[in-house]
Write a protein that holds these residues in place. Structure first.
Motif, PDB file in Angstrom:
ATOM      1  N   ARG A  12      48.028 119.653  60.798  1.00 48.76           N
ATOM      2  CA  ARG A  12      47.350 119.525  59.806  1.00 48.76           C
ATOM      3  C   ARG A  12      46.831 119.874  58.464  1.00 48.76           C
ATOM      4  N   CYS A  13      47.318 119.960  57.744  1.00 54.75           N
ATOM      5  CA  CYS A  13      46.053 121.249  56.883  1.00 54.75           C
ATOM      6  C   CYS A  13      45.002 120.495  56.428  1.00 54.75           C
ATOM      7  N   ILE A  14      44.068 121.660  56.643  1.00 54.08           N
ATOM      8  CA  ILE A  14      42.675 121.748  56.369  1.00 54.08           C
ATOM      9  C   ILE A  14      42.605 121.635  54.728  1.00 54.08           C
ATOM     10  N   VAL A  51      47.356 125.294  57.418  1.00 56.92           N
ATOM     11  CA  VAL A  51      47.144 125.105  55.903  1.00 56.92           C
ATOM     12  C   VAL A  51      48.898 124.582  55.686  1.00 56.92           C
ATOM     13  N   SER A  52      48.916 123.934  54.953  1.00 58.26           N
ATOM     14  CA  SER A  52      50.062 123.606  54.110  1.00 58.26           C
ATOM     15  C   SER A  52      51.258 125.313  53.742  1.00 58.26           C
ATOM     16  N   ALA A  53      51.982 125.441  53.970  1.00 59.64           N
ATOM     17  CA  ALA A  53      52.629 126.917  52.980  1.00 59.64           C
ATOM     18  C   ALA A  53      52.861 126.804  51.466  1.00 59.64           C
ATOM     19  N   ASP A  54      52.172 126.573  50.886  1.00 61.96           N
ATOM     20  CA  ASP A  54      51.998 126.249  49.827  1.00 61.96           C
ATOM     21  C   ASP A  54      51.003 127.390  48.903  1.00 61.96           C
ATOM     22  N   ARG A  55      51.586 128.204  48.411  1.00 59.16           N
ATOM     23  CA  ARG A  55      51.095 129.031  48.157  1.00 59.16           C
ATOM     24  C   ARG A  55      50.281 129.399  46.536  1.00 59.16           C
ATOM     25  N   ALA A  56      50.447 128.378  45.723  1.00 56.11           N
ATOM     26  CA  ALA A  56      49.590 127.473  45.008  1.00 56.11           C
ATOM     27  C   ALA A  56      47.986 126.814  45.065  1.00 56.11           C
ATOM     28  N   LEU A  57      48.527 126.007  46.111  1.00 53.23           N
ATOM     29  CA  LEU A  57      47.316 125.618  46.844  1.00 53.23           C
ATOM     30  C   LEU A  57      46.599 126.611  48.023  1.00 53.23           C
ATOM     31  N   ILE A  58      46.513 127.031  48.632  1.00 57.92           N
ATOM     32  CA  ILE A  58      45.880 128.088  48.610  1.00 57.92           C
ATOM     33  C   ILE A  58      45.352 129.163  48.208  1.00 57.92           C
ATOM     34  N   GLU A  59      45.794 129.734  46.935  1.00 53.09           N
ATOM     35  CA  GLU A  59      44.842 129.882  46.106  1.00 53.09           C
ATOM     36  C   GLU A  59      43.724 129.571  45.082  1.00 53.09           C
ATOM     37  N   THR A  60      44.702 128.888  44.731  1.00 52.12           N
ATOM     38  CA  THR A  60      43.092 127.407  44.262  1.00 52.12           C
ATOM     39  C   THR A  60      42.434 127.128  44.636  1.00 52.12           C
TER      40      THR A  60
END
Length: 237
Positions: A12-14, A51-60
């Protein structure tokens, strides 16, 4: 009747609280001093969060302070230190995993490089996956693509997110512009590593236009039930 096949464990993505297969998430491992690092191999000891493997999500989430807060809750430790370069570190790590897979293929004798050698492997119907450096010239790669479609109709091809210099160093060979994998299992592992990098970067698998990458798709891919037949496509991953 219940299936005996093991189900892939989901995580599960935190940040989003959505669950998914491990290949779609990235483990963040907690170090002894409270530092957090990407654990792409999922082998680092200690507690971790996903965490989801999503750069935009992580950066935001980093910019808003949400990632650090989510890590504190998930890891039950405070303070937690998150490097400002985490998003870049993950991208470089995913790129390295692609190169590592190609290096393994080379050492195992499952990768062919050089225009003449690739042409010979194509002529013998041995090629499963044809790869081109991001800066490959259209003339040379185009000729190989024509032969691939004719001689290995069940094969696939990809444009790599690396130039020929990076690819040559990874393979320990000089001036590698294109390469061919001749083993189905090895090809699947390389495709999976490439797909994870593309997903993380938020690129479209068909039309992504990354640095030094140019489109090389066929004019009319064949539609099949349940999706698109990839056998005749050269895709940007």
């Amino acid at each position: 009747m219940a299936s005996n096949e093991p189900l892939e464990a989901e995580r599960r993505c935190i940040l989003t609280r959505a669950s998914g297969p491990r290949a779609e998430l990235i483990r963040l491992a907690l170090g002894p001093a409270g530092e957090v690092a990407a654990d792409l191999g999922e082998k680092l000891p200690g507690r971790g969060a996903w965490v989801s493997a999503d750069r935009a999500l992580i950066e935001t989430a980093m910019a808003r302070g949400q990632l650090q807060g989510a890590l504190v809750r998930a890891l039950k430790q405070s303070p937690v230190r998150v490097s400002e370069t985490l998003a870049d570190d993950i991208a470089r790590g995913l790129e390295k995993r692609i190169l590592d897979q190609l290096g393994l293929c080379t050492r195992a004798g499952l990768l062919v490089w050089g225009h003449e050698r690739i042409s010979d492997a194509l002529g013998k119907g041995r090629v499963v996956l044809l790869l081109h450096a991001a800066d490959a010239g259209e003339d040379g790669s185009g000729k190989l693509e024509m032969k691939r479609r004719a001689a290995c109709p069940d094969s696939q091809s990809r444009v790599l997110p690396f130039d020929r210099g990076t690819l040559s160093v990874a393979l320990g060979r000089g001036n590698v512009v294109s390469a061919a994998i001749v083993d189905a299992g090895a090809a699947a592992r390389v495709r999976a590593a490439l797909a994870r990098w593309v997903a993380y970067q938020g690129l479209d698998a068909r039309s992504a236009d990354g640095p030094g990458m140019t489109g090389m798709e066929d004019e009319a891919p064949t539609a099949v039930a349940g999706g698109v037949d990839e056998r005749h496509e050269t895709r940007l991953i």
